[in-house]
Design a protein around this motif. Structure first.
Motif, PDB file in Angstrom:
ATOM      1  N   ASP A  51      36.932  28.105  42.061  1.00 19.78           N
ATOM      2  CA  ASP A  51      37.256  28.338  43.472  1.00 19.78           C
ATOM      3  C   ASP A  51      36.886  29.743  43.933  1.00 19.78           C
ATOM      4  N   ALA A  52      36.451  29.850  45.174  1.00 25.14           N
ATOM      5  CA  ALA A  52      36.122  31.139  45.787  1.00 25.14           C
ATOM      6  C   ALA A  52      37.351  31.704  46.497  1.00 25.14           C
ATOM      7  N   ALA A  53      37.416  33.034  46.545  1.00 28.63           N
ATOM      8  CA  ALA A  53      38.486  33.724  47.266  1.00 28.63           C
ATOM      9  C   ALA A  53      37.934  35.036  47.800  1.00 28.63           C
ATOM     10  N   SER A  54      38.559  35.562  48.852  1.00 29.30           N
ATOM     11  CA  SER A  54      38.115  36.810  49.467  1.00 29.30           C
ATOM     12  C   SER A  54      39.297  37.722  49.749  1.00 29.30           C
ATOM     13  N   THR A  55      39.009  39.036  49.804  1.00 28.73           N
ATOM     14  CA  THR A  55      40.001  40.024  50.202  1.00 28.73           C
ATOM     15  C   THR A  55      39.311  41.192  50.898  1.00 28.73           C
ATOM     16  N   SER A  56      40.073  41.897  51.714  1.00 26.17           N
ATOM     17  CA  SER A  56      39.641  43.171  52.298  1.00 26.17           C
ATOM     18  C   SER A  56      40.692  44.234  52.024  1.00 26.17           C
ATOM     19  N   SER A  57      41.587  43.953  51.097  1.00 30.11           N
ATOM     20  CA  SER A  57      42.675  44.873  50.778  1.00 30.11           C
ATOM     21  C   SER A  57      42.140  46.149  50.126  1.00 30.11           C
ATOM     22  N   THR A  58      42.690  47.273  50.526  1.00 27.31           N
ATOM     23  CA  THR A  58      42.315  48.550  49.910  1.00 27.31           C
ATOM     24  C   THR A  58      43.301  48.948  48.808  1.00 27.31           C
ATOM     25  N   THR A  59      44.300  48.112  48.563  1.00 26.30           N
ATOM     26  CA  THR A  59      45.205  48.313  47.428  1.00 26.30           C
ATOM     27  C   THR A  59      45.020  47.131  46.481  1.00 26.30           C
ATOM     28  N   PHE A  60      45.198  47.383  45.198  1.00 28.94           N
ATOM     29  CA  PHE A  60      44.977  46.330  44.212  1.00 28.94           C
ATOM     30  C   PHE A  60      45.961  45.182  44.394  1.00 28.94           C
ATOM     31  N   GLN A  61      45.403  43.970  44.417  1.00 35.15           N
ATOM     32  CA  GLN A  61      46.149  42.721  44.510  1.00 35.15           C
ATOM     33  C   GLN A  61      45.676  41.817  43.374  1.00 35.15           C
ATOM     34  N   ASP A  62      46.506  40.857  42.976  1.00 37.93           N
ATOM     35  CA  ASP A  62      46.113  39.914  41.933  1.00 37.93           C
ATOM     36  C   ASP A  62      45.009  38.994  42.447  1.00 37.93           C
ATOM     37  N   VAL A  63      43.975  38.794  41.630  1.00 40.57           N
ATOM     38  CA  VAL A  63      42.905  37.848  41.955  1.00 40.57           C
ATOM     39  C   VAL A  63      43.478  36.437  41.797  1.00 40.57           C
ATOM     40  N   PRO A  64      43.331  35.574  42.808  1.00 39.99           N
ATOM     41  CA  PRO A  64      43.824  34.195  42.672  1.00 39.99           C
ATOM     42  C   PRO A  64      43.200  33.523  41.441  1.00 39.99           C
ATOM     43  N   GLY A  65      44.046  32.935  40.605  1.00 35.37           N
ATOM     44  CA  GLY A  65      43.564  32.268  39.395  1.00 35.37           C
ATOM     45  C   GLY A  65      43.218  33.227  38.273  1.00 35.37           C
ATOM     46  N   GLY A  66      43.549  34.523  38.431  1.00 34.97           N
ATOM     47  CA  GLY A  66      43.199  35.529  37.436  1.00 34.97           C
ATOM     48  C   GLY A  66      44.390  36.100  36.692  1.00 34.97           C
ATOM     49  N   THR A  67      45.471  35.317  36.573  1.00 33.01           N
ATOM     50  CA  THR A  67      46.673  35.773  35.873  1.00 33.01           C
ATOM     51  C   THR A  67      47.065  34.726  34.836  1.00 33.01           C
ATOM     52  N   THR A  68      47.413  35.188  33.637  1.00 29.06           N
ATOM     53  CA  THR A  68      47.868  34.279  32.588  1.00 29.06           C
ATOM     54  C   THR A  68      48.921  34.952  31.725  1.00 29.06           C
ATOM     55  N   ASN A  69      49.765  34.142  31.115  1.00 29.06           N
ATOM     56  CA  ASN A  69      50.768  34.651  30.186  1.00 29.06           C
ATOM     57  C   ASN A  69      50.142  34.821  28.808  1.00 29.06           C
TER      58      ASN A  69
END
Length: 181
Positions: A51-69
């Motif tokens: 899946d594609a996702a976009s951001t324009s945030s200038t502070t670090f945010q979690d990438v969708p689908g980029g977190t795992t235990n």
């Protein structure tokens, strides 16, 4: 035909190459190279996200689908994380860039994997005219962790709110090994 070998030539050539490398490669003030080693790979975990996702945030945010235990079973475990994706960094001034970092979170505290460059790491950048062309980009980071439960998170940010960072078709690979340091 008889050839003549002079055993001094290779040493002289080696000395010249070392001298040239010393002259041509500037020293970076304050640069600290670190070294870490591990034994055989104990585990591999891979997250694949089409899946594609976009951001324009200038502070670090979690990438969708980029977190795992991740459960670390032994102290001094070397964790190596690679993230790759199709990337597009566009809008705003040419030279603006889009950053990616990888963190290990434990009990609500995030620690950036090494080298910990923060927003200084350009995963992709805005081309001339503000256009962003699709590219395949990747980052490789590592850390030695203690026994416990962690979240491994890929995070993203831009250097300007007028810049859009788009990721698609990503892969996150996590390898663990016991550190031999």
């Amino acid at each position: 035909m008889r050839t003549h070998s002079n055993s001094r030539t290779p040493m002289a050539l080696k000395g010249m190459l070392v001298a040239l490398a010393t002259i041509c490669v500037p020293a970076v003030a304050g640069a600290v190279v670190t070294d870490v080693q591990g034994g055989p790979i104990q585990s591999i975990k891979i997250l694949r996200n089409p899946d594609a996702a976009s951001t324009s945030s200038t502070t670090f945010q979690d990438v969708p689908g980029g977190t795992t235990n991740l459960k670390i079973k032994q102290d001094n475990t070397l964790v190596t994380v690679r993230f790759s994706a199709e990337s597009q960094c566009s809008g705003g001034t040419p030279g603006n860039w889009c950053s990616v970092r990888i963190v290990a979170e434990r009990n609500g505290v995030e620690e950036e994997l090494r080298p910990n460059s923060g927003s200084d790491f350009a995963f992709d950048s805005v081309e001339s005219g503000g256009d962003g062309f699709w590219t395949s980009a990747s980052v490789d980071r590592s850390i030695v962790l203690a026994k416990g439960k962690y979240k491994i998170k890929v995070q993203w940010a831009t250097t300007s709110g007028s810049t859009t960072f788009r990721l698609d078709d990503s892969s996150l690979t996590i390898e663990t090994a016991i550190s031999t340091e």
